[in-house]
Design an enzyme around this catalytic site. Structure first.
Site, PDB file in Angstrom:
ATOM      1  N   ASN A 101     -39.094 -19.700 -14.137  1.00 29.19           N
ATOM      2  CA  ASN A 101     -37.753 -19.247 -13.549  1.00 29.19           C
ATOM      3  C   ASN A 101     -37.609 -17.752 -13.861  1.00 29.19           C
ATOM      4  OD1 ASN A 101     -37.422 -22.069 -13.282  1.00 29.19           O
ATOM      5  ND2 ASN A 101     -35.713 -22.094 -14.634  1.00 29.19           N
ATOM      6  N   THR A 121     -13.811   6.784  23.777  1.00 29.15           N
ATOM      7  CA  THR A 121     -13.194   5.776  23.274  1.00 29.15           C
ATOM      8  C   THR A 121     -13.012   4.579  24.144  1.00 29.15           C
ATOM      9  OG1 THR A 121     -10.908   6.353  23.606  1.00 29.15           O
ATOM     10  CG2 THR A 121     -11.842   7.265  21.671  1.00 29.15           C
ATOM     11  N   HIS A 122     -13.077   3.452  23.742  1.00 28.99           N
ATOM     12  CA  HIS A 122     -13.141   2.029  24.685  1.00 28.99           C
ATOM     13  C   HIS A 122     -14.180   2.509  25.786  1.00 28.99           C
ATOM     14  CE1 HIS A 122      -9.387   1.288  22.710  1.00 28.99           C
ATOM     15  NE2 HIS A 122      -8.944   2.381  22.874  1.00 28.99           N
ATOM     16  N   SER A 178     -42.557  -1.846  34.649  1.00 30.60           N
ATOM     17  CA  SER A 178     -42.570  -3.075  35.256  1.00 30.60           C
ATOM     18  C   SER A 178     -43.604  -3.601  35.863  1.00 30.60           C
ATOM     19  CB  SER A 178     -41.286  -3.237  36.599  1.00 30.60           C
ATOM     20  OG  SER A 178     -41.226  -4.404  37.314  1.00 30.60           O
ATOM     21  N   LYS A 220     -40.276   1.775  37.491  1.00 30.49           N
ATOM     22  CA  LYS A 220     -39.346   1.600  36.394  1.00 30.49           C
ATOM     23  C   LYS A 220     -39.768   2.249  35.077  1.00 30.49           C
ATOM     24  CE  LYS A 220     -36.282  -0.704  36.372  1.00 30.49           C
ATOM     25  NZ  LYS A 220     -36.274  -2.003  35.809  1.00 30.49           N
ATOM     26  N   ASN A 222     -38.539   1.544  31.614  1.00 30.03           N
ATOM     27  CA  ASN A 222     -37.547   0.701  30.441  1.00 30.03           C
ATOM     28  C   ASN A 222     -37.549   1.094  29.259  1.00 30.03           C
ATOM     29  OD1 ASN A 222     -37.108  -0.812  33.132  1.00 30.03           O
ATOM     30  ND2 ASN A 222     -38.909  -1.958  32.672  1.00 30.03           N
ATOM     31  N   GLU A 246     -34.211  -1.670  23.044  1.00 27.30           N
ATOM     32  CA  GLU A 246     -33.916  -3.012  23.379  1.00 27.30           C
ATOM     33  C   GLU A 246     -34.372  -3.788  22.276  1.00 27.30           C
ATOM     34  OE1 GLU A 246     -33.393  -2.937  28.126  1.00 27.30           O
ATOM     35  OE2 GLU A 246     -35.276  -3.349  27.286  1.00 27.30           O
ATOM     36  N   GLN A 286     -35.680 -20.805  -3.872  1.00 26.60           N
ATOM     37  CA  GLN A 286     -37.241 -20.674  -3.479  1.00 26.60           C
ATOM     38  C   GLN A 286     -37.336 -20.083  -1.902  1.00 26.60           C
ATOM     39  OE1 GLN A 286     -40.592 -23.217  -4.571  1.00 26.60           O
ATOM     40  NE2 GLN A 286     -40.696 -23.581  -2.176  1.00 26.60           N
TER      41      GLN A 286
END
Length: 493
Positions: A113, A158-159, A280, A286, A288, A293, A325
């Protein structure tokens, strides 16, 4: 089964099935703490020898075998599920290598322990230091880019709507400040976990005269824990680290989200280096932002491990329970996620090319400089801010911020001719200039270019201090290792 469990021999009979043994075994998670476990064993034996609790010959034999394991690696049989955990596996190996009379003496005054609790704290320290290095590299990349862009005007949001102009340096230094706090949380967690539970035994201590402060020093801890039950029962240090990692990876995810958006054809604020992108299999045009991500998704791993850990611990009574554990793999996964992500993100930021021309084009879109027009009315014409705010808002509603429209809005809201007060188109043009607006900012922390240059320098000083602090912690661990080696050589000479 390929091994025997020396711990079950006295109290329990019958063989376990392979399924039960594997179900109970922590061997997979224990591989990570193997080196720490050997250090704990050596520290414990050195202390037992100093306290005359083990004879010198047995101590020499045990230490010689443990030193060999450290240099050559543990035999694979140590991880046999029969042993339940690495601690029992190492003891079984010692008994096999030097006989029960010698090998069976190592566990005097100690429980698995307190042993596992000690090993977990030791390994977590090492991982925290690695993550602090990764955070430092990320902060350095943000600072390097910020220093080049103190005058690069961009829109702030903002937003996710155009709000006010700012600078790219202001944006990058905001993230640097975020990651500096992440480092601070890990430094704080390190301080709290860097105490030794070794010698707590099962939870109630032992009748043998152990020197717990000696083993704490051997292992690089600042002190021994003051309560033996707390020593074996507490895992809040793991939950604290999980929480810090979850916050860290959430912040990583936010930055990656913006890199994904900014690299899109809609926004075009950044060009990520090809090394961090994919293409791609069918669309040849492409590029990416796959690395950003995937890293964004990793925040879910860290958050999930935190919730799993809290849920696992919330119903456990004092003191030790085997459920603990299962907490260990959750911590390892979260640590691994952060350790892998941070250097990659640092490289992605360092090699990114920011489209400052495109940022400048967007800096005044959506009347983003309107706040400065209201502020200018307050400064130069003594108008109440709320009145100026309403006038500018009404002008926007009426269709624009030309002198004639602002004049009309002023008459509607204020009942007074702003032109007669002295307002001219020149006033308006100056107020609506993004660069003028940014330069006008004087409050601490604002994006004024000169202030941002000073802020970057200050942040660099704080980063250097954190790097030095991490190196000091690492050096303390190296010194503790050297002490074990020195005392081992003295005893076995």
């Amino acid at each position: 089964m390929t091994g025997t469990d020396q711990i079950r021999k006295g109290r329990l009979g019958g063989d376990r099935s392979t399924a039960v043994a594997e179900f109970l075994s922590s061997a997979s998670a224990d591989r990570r703490i193997a080196y720490c476990d050997l250090r704990v064993d050596m520290a414990h034996i050195l202390m037992l020898a100093k306290q005359n609790l083990i004879d010198p010959t047995s101590a020499k034999t045990l230490l010689s075998h443990l030193h060999r394991y450290m240099n050559e690696g543990l035999p694979e049989t140590v991880f046999d599920p029969t042993h339940e955990d690495i601690h029992a596996g190492i003891e079984a190996q010692l008994i096999a290598d030097c006989g029960a009379d010698v090998g069976g003496r190592m566990h005097l005054g100690r429980s698995r322990n307190d042993e596992v609790a000690t090993c977990l704290r030791m390994q977590t320290r090492l991982d925290i230091l690695e993550i602090l290095d990764g955070i430092a590299a990320l902060r350095r990349s943000l600072l390097n880019q910020a220093a080049q862009h103190t005058r690069s005007i961009m829109p702030g949001f903002t937003h996710f709507q155009h709000a006010q102009p700012t600078t790219l340096a202001h944006y990058l230094l905001a993230y640097e400040a975020v990651f500096a706090r992440d480092a601070g949380r890990l430094f704080d967690a390190y301080t709290r976990l860097n105490v030794s539970p070794l010698g707590s035994a099962a939870f109630a201590g032992t009748g043998f005269a152990l020197d717990r402060e000696a083993t704490a020093a051997y292992l690089g801890f600042t002190s021994a824990m003051t309560n033996s039950m707390d020593g074996v029962a507490s895992r809040d240090f793991m939950l604290e680290v999980l929480a810090a990692l979850s916050i860290l990876m959430t912040n990583v995810s936010r930055l990656c989200e913006e890199l994904v958006l900014w690299s899109s054809a809609f926004i075009r604020f950044v060009e990520l280096d090809d090394a961090y992108c994919s293409t791609s299999s069918i669309m040849p045009q492409k590029k990416n932002p796959d690395t950003a991500e995937i890293m964004r998704s990793k925040s879910g791993v860290a958050s999930g491990e935190l919730i799993a850990g809290i849920t696992l611990m919330k119903g456990l009574p004092m003191s030790y329970n085997r459920d603990m554990q299962d907490l260990t793999p959750h911590l390892w996964r979260s640590l691994d996620t952060a350790e892998a992500s941070l250097p990659i993100l640092a490289g992605m930021i360092q090699t990114a090319s920011f489209n400052t021309g495109r940022m400048a084009e967007e800096s005044d879109r959506g009347n983003a400089t309107a706040t400065e027009l209201a502020d200018m009315m307050v400064r130069e014409f003594g108008m109440p801010f709320r009145t100026a705010h309403n006038i500018v808002g009404r002008a926007v509603k009426l269709g624009g911020l030309s002198i004639d429209i602002v004049e009309k809005a002023g008459m509607e809201i204020y009942g007074t001719s702003l032109k007669e007060m002295g307002l001219t188109q020149k006033h308006i043009d100056r107020a609506l200039s993004p660069s003028e607006m940014v330069a006008a900012k004087q409050s601490a922390g604002a994006p004024n270019p000169d202030m941002m240059a000073a802020a970057a320098e200050t942040a660099g000083t704080l980063l250097a201090r954190d790097e030095e602090r991490a190196e000091t912690l690492r050096s303390a661990l190296f010194r503790a290792d050297d002490t074990i080696k020195t005392d081992y050589m003295r005893l076995t000479a």
